[in-house]
Design an enzyme around this catalytic site. Structure first.
Site, short mmCIF file in Angstrom:
data_model
loop_
_atom_site.label_atom_id
_atom_site.label_comp_id
_atom_site.label_asym_id
_atom_site.label_seq_id
_atom_site.Cartn_x
_atom_site.Cartn_y
_atom_site.Cartn_z
N GLY A 200 0.78 -1.23 0.00
CA GLY A 200 0.00 0.00 0.00
C GLY A 200 0.81 1.28 0.00
N THR A 202 2.04 3.17 -2.53
CA THR A 202 1.56 4.20 -3.46
C THR A 202 0.24 4.79 -3.00
OG1 THR A 202 2.69 3.09 -5.30
CG2 THR A 202 0.96 4.67 -5.86
N GLU A 225 7.22 4.50 -11.41
CA GLU A 225 6.75 3.13 -11.63
C GLU A 225 5.45 3.08 -12.42
OE1 GLU A 225 6.44 -0.95 -9.04
OE2 GLU A 225 5.61 0.84 -8.12
N ARG A 234 -6.42 5.77 -8.95
CA ARG A 234 -6.31 5.56 -7.52
C ARG A 234 -6.85 6.76 -6.72
NH1 ARG A 234 -2.11 2.13 -5.39
NH2 ARG A 234 -1.27 0.66 -6.90
N GLN A 345 11.25 0.35 -1.56
CA GLN A 345 10.92 -1.07 -1.63
C GLN A 345 11.82 -1.85 -0.68
OE1 GLN A 345 8.16 -2.45 -3.07
NE2 GLN A 345 8.85 -2.79 -5.16
N GLU A 365 20.88 -2.62 3.62
CA GLU A 365 21.55 -2.98 2.37
C GLU A 365 21.17 -2.01 1.25
OE1 GLU A 365 23.93 -5.29 2.27
OE2 GLU A 365 23.54 -5.47 4.41
N LYS A 401 11.90 5.17 12.83
CA LYS A 401 12.89 6.21 13.08
C LYS A 401 12.20 7.56 13.02
CE LYS A 401 17.11 8.46 11.47
NZ LYS A 401 18.18 8.55 10.45
#
Length: 433
Positions: A200, A202, A225, A234, A345, A365, A401
Site C-alpha cells: 500500500g 503508493t 513506476e 487511484r 521497496q 543494504e 525512526k
C-alpha cells in the site's frame, strides 16, 4: 563575462591594510584572488595573522621580501590603501570577491567535464549538477551566526502552533494519530515510507498528497513506476469512495457517476502536479523541484519510488548508488525548504522471518537510506500474509525512526477496494531516545 574584478580585489586588500583587524572577521584565502600579485599580498597578510604579528605596510613588505618589487613595490601597497575611502563596504566587496572565485571554479570544472568527452546525457547531467551543488553549498556557507532573538521568533511560531493545534506545526500525514507520532512532515526533511510490494505504499502517498493539496500546498509527485492515468484511477477511487475495479473498467454504477463528478471537480482544484517519466535521474528530479519551488513557493514532494531513481553516473555498485541518491534527496529537501517523502521497496529478506513486520535492518543494504532519512515509516498488513488474522483491513504504520519525535505504531483502517486509509483512533507509541 569577466571572471574577476580588479577593483574589488584591490578594495579588499586596501581595507585589510588600513584596518588590519578586519582580517579576523574575514574568511578570504589566496584562491579567492585572480591576480598573482594579489595572491602574494593576501598570503603575506594571512601569514602575519597566523603568527599574531602586527599587520601594516612595513610588516607586509618584509614578508613579501623579494616579491615586493614584482608587485610594484611599497608604492603599490600604498596605492591600495589610498584606493579605499571607507572600509564600510568591506563585507560587500568580500562577498563579490568570493562570487567571482566560485564563477571561475565552476567554469574551470565545466571545461574539464566537456573535454572529458561524455557520451551519456545523464552522466553529463550528473557532472554538471555536481558543479551546481558545489556552488550552492559554498554560497550557503555565507550564512554565519544568527542572533538568538531571530531564531526564537521562529521557535515561537512553532510552539504557538503546537499550543493551538495540539500537534506540531508542519504538513499533515495520512491521519491524526500518525501526525501525533511523527510530528507531521517538516520542512527540510527526508521522510521514507517503506514496505514490500502491494502492501500500500503508493496508496499511502496518494492519500497523503491529496490531503496536502487540500491544505493549500503545491504537491509534486514523481511516479517512476506507474503512468499518470493509473494514479488518477487511484486518487479518484479514494476521494470518491468508488470501487477501484469499477474505475479501472469504466463500468460505474449510476450513483458512482454522481460521486465521480463531484470528486473529479474537487481534485481538479488542487495544486497537484505529476511527472511520470520512467528512469529519471536524481539530478533531473532536483532540477525540476528547484523550478517547481521557484514557481509555487510552499511545496511538498513525493517520489515513487526511491530505488527506481537513476544515479546519473557510474558507481562501484548499486548500494553506493542508492546511498548517493538518498543523500541527494536529503540535500534537495534542505535547499528547497520542503518535506520530501520517498517511497522505498524492501527486500525479500522480510519474508524469511516468522514475524514479517519490517525493521530498520531491512534497509541497511540500501545505501544510506537509514542514515539520511529523518523519519522512516514501515507499512505492514497482517492480512497480506495471514488470511485468518483478526486484523483484517488494518494497516500498521510502524514509525521506526523519528529524528525529532516519537517512534511507535499507528493502526489505520485500510479500505482496500478504494485504496483509502482512514483513522482507527488507536495508537501505540514509545518514547523516542
Amino acid at each position: 563575462m569577466n571572471y574577476y574584478n580588479l577593483e574589488v580585489e584591490q578594495s579588499v586588500l586596501g581595507a585589510l591594510l588600513i584596518t588590519p583587524d578586519l582580517i579576523y572577521e574575514s574568511t578570504v584565502i589566496e584562491e579567492h584572488f585572480y591576480h598573482e600579485n594579489h595572491k602574494f599580498i593576501i598570503s603575506a597578510i594571512l601569514k602575519l595573522r597566523d603568527q599574531e604579528q602586527l599587520i601594516d605596510f612595513v610588516s607586509v613588505s618584509a614578508v613579501l621580501g623579494d616579491k615586493l618589487q614584482d608587485i610594484g613595490g611599497v608604492s603599490y601597497l600604498a596605492e591600495l590603501g589610498r584606493s579605499v575611502p571607507t572600509t564600510g563596504l568591506f563585507k560587500s566587496h568580500e562577498r563579490l570577491l568570493k562570487e567571482k572565485y566560485l564563477l571561475r571554479t565552476a567554469m574551470k570544472r565545466i571545461k574539464e567535464i566537456y573535454s572529458g568527452g561524455h557520451d551519456q546525457p545523464k552522466e553529463l547531467a550528473a557532472e554538471l549538477m555536481s558543479v551546481a551543488e558545489l556552488i550552492m553549498d559554498q554560497s550557503k556557507n555565507e550564512g554565519g551566526l544568527r542572533r538568538i532573538s531571530q531564531g526564537l521568533r521562529d521557535h515561537y511560531e512553532s510552539i504557538e502552533g503546537k499550543a493551538y493545534d495540539g500537534v506540531a506545526t508542519g504538513y499533515s500525514t495520512m491521519g491524526a494519530d500518525l501526525d501525533r507520532v511523527t510530528g507531521k512532515w517538516q520542512k527540510q526533511t527526508l521522510n521514507v515510507i517503506a514496505a514490500r510490494p502491494s502492501v500500500g505504499k503508493t496508496s499511502a502517498a496518494l492519500n497523503n498528497a491529496v490531503i496536502n493539496g487540500k491544505e493549500g500546498l503545491a504537491v509534486a509527485i514523481f511516479s517512476l513506476e506507474q503512468p499518470e492515468l493509473q494514479l488518477y484511477d487511484r486518487m479518484i477511487a479514494a476521494e470518491c469512495l468508488i470501487d477501484s475495479s469499477n474505475i479501472k473498467t469504466g463500468k460505474l454504477l449510476d450513483n458512482e457517476w454522481e460521486k465521480y463528478t463531484i470528486g473529479f471537480m474537487k481534485l481538479a482544484e488542487l495544486n497537484i502536479y505529476i511527472d511520470d517519466r520512467p528512469g529519471l535521474s536524481v539530478q533531473e528530479i532536483r532540477s525540476e523541484v528547484r523550478r517547481f519551488k521557484k514557481e509555487h513557493g510552499e511545496i511538498i514532494v513525493y517520489i515513487d519510488y526511491l530505488q527506481l531513481i537513476n544515479g546519473g553516473k557510474a558507481f562501484a555498485n548499486r548500494n553506493v548508488e542508492v546511498g548517493y541518491i538518498s543523500s541527494s534527496l536529503k540535500q534537495m529537501a534542505r535547499e528547497n525548504d520542503c518535506p520530501v517523502i520517498a517511497l522505498a521497496q524492501l527486500s525479500r529478506g522480510v519474508e524469511q522471518r516468522q514475524d514479517k513486520r519490517p525493521m530498520l535492518s531491512d534497509l541497511r543494504e540500501s545505501g544510506n537510506i537509514e542514515q539520511d532519512a529523518d523519519t522512516i515509516t514501515f507499512l505492514y498488513r497482517d492480512d497480506y500474509y495471514n488470511q485468518e488474522t483478526e486484523k483484517r483491513n488494518i494497516i500498521e504504520m510502524i514509525v521506526a525512526k523519528n529524528r525529532e519525535g516519537e517512534v511507535g505504531t499507528v493502526e489505520m483502517i485500510n479500505l482496500k477496494n478504494y485504496g483509502k486509509f482512514v483513522n482507527y483512533e488507536r495508537a501505540h507509541t514509545n518514547s523516542h531516545t
